[in-house]
Design an enzyme around this catalytic site. Structure first.
Site, PDB file in Angstrom:
ATOM      1  CE  LYS A 183      43.706  36.447  42.717  1.00  0.00           C
ATOM      2  NZ  LYS A 183      44.237  37.158  42.994  1.00  0.00           N
ATOM      3  N   GLY A 236      36.959  37.109  35.454  1.00  0.00           N
ATOM      4  CA  GLY A 236      37.332  38.440  35.147  1.00  0.00           C
ATOM      5  C   GLY A 236      37.399  38.418  33.833  1.00  0.00           C
ATOM      6  CB  SER A 237      39.584  40.331  31.656  1.00  0.00           C
ATOM      7  OG  SER A 237      41.186  39.823  32.257  1.00  0.00           O
ATOM      8  CB  THR A 238      37.710  38.295  26.992  1.00  0.00           C
ATOM      9  OG1 THR A 238      36.583  37.882  27.357  1.00  0.00           O
ATOM     10  CG2 THR A 238      38.658  37.229  25.834  1.00  0.00           C
ATOM     11  N   GLY A 241      41.574  35.247  31.462  1.00  0.00           N
ATOM     12  CA  GLY A 241      39.986  33.886  30.836  1.00  0.00           C
ATOM     13  C   GLY A 241      41.599  32.545  29.727  1.00  0.00           C
ATOM     14  CD  GLU A 258      29.504  33.281  33.985  1.00  0.00           C
ATOM     15  OE1 GLU A 258      29.038  33.940  33.330  1.00  0.00           O
ATOM     16  OE2 GLU A 258      28.987  32.517  34.826  1.00  0.00           O
ATOM     17  CB  CYS A 292      30.533  41.163  32.438  1.00  0.00           C
ATOM     18  SG  CYS A 292      29.776  40.565  33.946  1.00  0.00           S
ATOM     19  CD  GLU A 392      34.322  43.807  29.459  1.00  0.00           C
ATOM     20  OE1 GLU A 392      35.344  43.486  29.939  1.00  0.00           O
ATOM     21  OE2 GLU A 392      32.978  43.967  30.066  1.00  0.00           O
TER      22      GLU A 392
HETATM   23  P1  NAP Z   1      41.344  40.519  35.840  1.00  0.00           P
HETATM   24  O1  NAP Z   1      42.307  41.027  35.149  1.00  0.00           O
HETATM   25  O2  NAP Z   1      41.072  38.963  34.900  1.00  0.00           O
HETATM   26  O3  NAP Z   1      41.305  39.776  36.846  1.00  0.00           O
HETATM   27  C1  NAP Z   1      39.884  38.511  37.948  1.00  0.00           C
HETATM   28  C2  NAP Z   1      40.688  37.750  39.141  1.00  0.00           C
HETATM   29  O4  NAP Z   1      41.969  36.987  37.755  1.00  0.00           O
HETATM   30  C3  NAP Z   1      41.639  38.790  40.072  1.00  0.00           C
HETATM   31  O5  NAP Z   1      41.750  37.623  40.842  1.00  0.00           O
HETATM   32  C4  NAP Z   1      42.956  38.996  39.185  1.00  0.00           C
HETATM   33  O6  NAP Z   1      44.103  38.937  40.030  1.00  0.00           O
HETATM   34  C5  NAP Z   1      43.105  37.099  38.492  1.00  0.00           C
HETATM   35  N1  NAP Z   1      44.023  36.825  37.680  1.00  0.00           N
HETATM   36  C6  NAP Z   1      44.941  37.770  36.904  1.00  0.00           C
HETATM   37  N2  NAP Z   1      45.771  37.002  36.264  1.00  0.00           N
HETATM   38  C7  NAP Z   1      45.766  36.291  36.458  1.00  0.00           C
HETATM   39  C8  NAP Z   1      46.563  34.322  35.943  1.00  0.00           C
HETATM   40  N3  NAP Z   1      47.909  34.868  34.824  1.00  0.00           N
HETATM   41  N4  NAP Z   1      45.984  32.823  36.696  1.00  0.00           N
HETATM   42  C9  NAP Z   1      44.904  33.373  37.313  1.00  0.00           C
HETATM   43  N5  NAP Z   1      44.024  34.844  38.002  1.00  0.00           N
HETATM   44  C10 NAP Z   1      44.784  35.542  37.648  1.00  0.00           C
HETATM   45  O7  NAP Z   1      39.650  41.055  35.667  1.00  0.00           O
HETATM   46  P2  NAP Z   1      38.969  42.271  36.697  1.00  0.00           P
HETATM   47  O8  NAP Z   1      39.773  43.599  36.001  1.00  0.00           O
HETATM   48  O9  NAP Z   1      39.301  42.309  37.710  1.00  0.00           O
HETATM   49  O10 NAP Z   1      37.853  42.662  36.093  1.00  0.00           O
HETATM   50  C11 NAP Z   1      37.351  42.921  35.296  1.00  0.00           C
HETATM   51  C12 NAP Z   1      37.125  41.664  34.536  1.00  0.00           C
HETATM   52  O11 NAP Z   1      35.908  41.289  34.564  1.00  0.00           O
HETATM   53  C13 NAP Z   1      36.333  42.894  33.089  1.00  0.00           C
HETATM   54  O12 NAP Z   1      36.976  42.223  32.344  1.00  0.00           O
HETATM   55  C14 NAP Z   1      34.493  42.030  32.767  1.00  0.00           C
HETATM   56  O13 NAP Z   1      34.205  42.120  32.191  1.00  0.00           O
HETATM   57  C15 NAP Z   1      35.352  40.711  33.349  1.00  0.00           C
HETATM   58  N6  NAP Z   1      33.780  40.019  34.624  1.00  0.00           N
HETATM   59  C16 NAP Z   1      32.995  39.535  34.111  1.00  0.00           C
HETATM   60  C17 NAP Z   1      32.457  38.791  34.591  1.00  0.00           C
HETATM   61  C18 NAP Z   1      31.103  37.687  34.562  1.00  0.00           C
HETATM   62  O14 NAP Z   1      30.844  36.966  34.940  1.00  0.00           O
HETATM   63  N7  NAP Z   1      31.165  37.682  33.075  1.00  0.00           N
HETATM   64  C19 NAP Z   1      31.514  39.685  36.003  1.00  0.00           C
HETATM   65  C20 NAP Z   1      32.278  41.012  36.441  1.00  0.00           C
HETATM   66  C21 NAP Z   1      33.668  41.405  35.858  1.00  0.00           C
HETATM   67  P3  NAP Z   1      44.570  40.195  40.049  1.00  0.00           P
HETATM   68  O15 NAP Z   1      43.199  41.046  40.551  1.00  0.00           O
HETATM   69  O16 NAP Z   1      45.585  40.238  41.537  1.00  0.00           O
HETATM   70  O17 NAP Z   1      45.503  40.716  39.210  1.00  0.00           O
END
Ligand code: NAP
Ligand code: MG
Length: 489
Positions: A183, A236-238, A241, A258, A292, A392
């Site tokens: 996804k 994605g975000s903490t 996660g 991650e 990230c 962040e």
């Molecule tokens: P996000 O809001 O956490 O979303 C990540 C993914 O999770 C998206 O596909 C999102 O779908 C999905 N998602 C959201 N809510 C969910 C739920 N309740 N259940 C299952 N899946 C769900 O993060 P983002 O805003 O896309 O990305 C930015 C964040 O990711 C930052 O905080 C960054 O630090 C972190 N990040 C970490 C790494 C690493 O390797 N550690 C790498 C890249 C990014 P939708 O987008 O469709 O809502």
């Protein structure tokens, strides 16, 4: 390079059981071009019914059909071919990624797409090298282990490196014999769907990889809850996660996370200043700070602070926001209006908390207008307990924290909930190594920043998550060990 027109961006459908299909509800959502704010195309909106169909297809492909029977060398060749096909379509993928995410075209073509191809080809080599052990036993037994795939992997990825993150999940999962449902983030679904075309062309059997576009609460959460999924691999975000970890408890899925970061970078007075200034700028402004590992807290030793800030200011002034399709552009828009507002809000908080704004601080004006641009922004005189140093931001905002005592700087660098990455800048080899050991982070860079390869484990300490992707380490996430006992008496 020919910039593609809007007409060339096709509407995106779900990729389930080897076919492109609309969502069961027929619903779609808009994909937006962050450089203009205009609608690019429509994307199928998956809901629980579609997730169920995708998981069933993945389950069936895992249990029967050609995939579990395929020899490991054939699997390796298949992964290698995916890498070749990615490189063949490199410019097309890079352009689509730029249109959908706003990431500069040159970065996508030179970094993201080749790294994704490399990831598939790196794991192509591992397909033939995953094996168990023969273990001595004290009884009359022959005991050995098998390393088996985990089963159906649900991969949920973010918008900041959309195509590359898909590769980071799918390549090791497939290499170990799993099947998957991917996804992508709703902001950037298009290159994941294109990857579906590539996988089909390479000959990946139907159902082995399914790609479902949709939002987090509707599609992502349904994948996490689904009893037919054995493992969730999430980037994605903490907060999301944490939500995933809670939601996966009912079905006791294996989970790897991650997550976010607030990475410190420590510049000591004996560093190569030119190199450190260059590293400080790319550390925070590469991908507009939407990384990230972004080196968003910069600790600078007081004796060089003034000259360092002058050089940093000169270099930052050269970072001009522009059209990401322009091959010369190195600084594009943020991914969405929501992300732009979030970053501008944090800039306001930095001002209110008394940090000294020395560069940027607002929306960047770009010819043509309309996009989600924020200026490269630097705050000086930041304290480690200020909001802009703790949370962040995920945007081009640097917090500079001067220090006198190196011990205190290391202590403050570790004084943050995250622990994804850190950087040290010094010419003193003893200092470099001893500080690197004391930093609580999954990756430490010495006199460099953002170095990353398919070969090397990557992941977080503390609230930055757990599990290591890439390298041999990733195989642990996608395999499980079975012990087999044979009676020899
Ligand atoms: P996000 O809001 O956490 O979303 C990540 C993914 O999770 C998206 O596909 C999102 O779908 C999905 N998602 C959201 N809510 C969910 C739920 N309740 N259940 C299952 N899946 C769900 O993060 P983002 O805003 O896309 O990305 C930015 C964040 O990711 C930052 O905080 C960054 O630090 C972190 N990040 C970490 C790494 C690493 O390797 N550690 C790498 C890249 C990014 P939708 O987008 O469709 O809502
Ligand atoms: Mg988009």
């Amino acid at each position: 390079m020919l910039a593609p027109t809007k007409a060339q961006v096709k509407p995106a459908q779900l990729f389930i059981a080897g076919r492109f299909v609309p969502s069961a509800s027929g619903e779609t959502f808009d994909s937006i071009n962050p450089a203009t704010g205009a609608v690019l195309t429509q994307v199928a909106q998956a809901g629980p019914t579609d997730i169920d169909a995708a998981v069933k297809a993945a389950r069936e492909a895992f249990e029967s059909g050609p995939w579990p029977k395929m020899s490991v060398s054939a699997r390796g060749r298949l992964l290698w071919k995916i890498g070749d096909l990615i490189m063949k379509r490199r410019e097309e993928i890079a352009e689509l990624e730029t249109l959908d995410s706003g990431k500069p075209l040159t970065d996508n073509a030179r970094i993201d797409v080749p790294m994704a191809a490399d990831c598939f080809q790196y794991y192509a080599g591992w397909a033939t090298k995953i094996h168990g052990r023969t273990i001595p036993s004290s009884g009359p037994y022959f005991n050995f282990t098998l390393r088996e795939p985990v089963g159906v992997v649900g991969a949920i990825i973010p918008w900041n490196f959309p195509f590359l993150m898909a590769a980071w999940k799918l390549a090791p999962a497939l290499c170990a014999g799993n099947t998957a449902v991917l996804k992508p983030a709703e902001q950037t679904p298009l290159t994941a769907v294109l990857l579906g075309e590539i996988l089909a062309e390479a000959g990946v059997p139907e159902g082995v990889v399914n790609i479902v576009t949709g939002d987090g609460p509707g599609a992502g959460a349904a994948l996490v809850r689904h009893p037919g999924v054995d493992k969730i691999a999430f980037t994605g975000s903490t907060p999301v996660g944490q939500e995933i970890l809670r939601a996966s408890a009912d079905t006791l899925k294996r989970v790897s996370l991650e997550l976010g970061g607030k990475s410190p970078s420590l510049v000591f007075a004996d560093a190569d200043m030119e190199q450190a200034v260059r590293g400080a700028t790319t550390g925070i402004f590469y991908n507009e700070g939407q990384i990230c590992t972004a080196a968003s807290r910069l600790f600078v030793e007081s004796s060089v602070h003034e000259s360092f800030m002058e050089a940093l200011g000169r270099r930052t002034a050269k970072m001009v926001a522009g059209d990401p399709l322009d091959p010369k552009c190195r600084f594009g828009p943020l991914v969405s209006e929501a992300q732009m507002s979030r970053v501008l809000r944090y800039i306001g908080i930095g001002r209110d908390e008394g940090a000294k704004l020395v560069a940027g601080g607002g929306k960047a004006r770009v010819e043509g207008g309309g996009g989600f641009y924020v200026e490269p922004t630097i705050f000086d005189g930041v304290r480690n307990d200020m909001t802009i140093a703790r949370e962040e931001i995920f945007g081009p905002v640097l917090a500079v924290i001067p220090f006198d005592d190196p011990e205190e700087a290391v202590r403050q660098a570790n004084d943050n909930p995250y622990g994804l990455a850190a950087a040290v800048w010094t010419r003193d080899i003893k200092k470099a190594h001893s500080v690197a050991r004391r930093l609580r982070a999954g990756t430490v860079w010495i006199n460099t920043v953002n170095a990353l390869e398919s070969t090397t484990p990557f992941g977080g300490y503390k609230m930055s998550g757990f599990g290591r992707e890439l390298g041999e380490a990733s195989l642990d996430l996608y395999t499980q060990t079975k012990s087999v006992w044979v009676d020899l008496s």
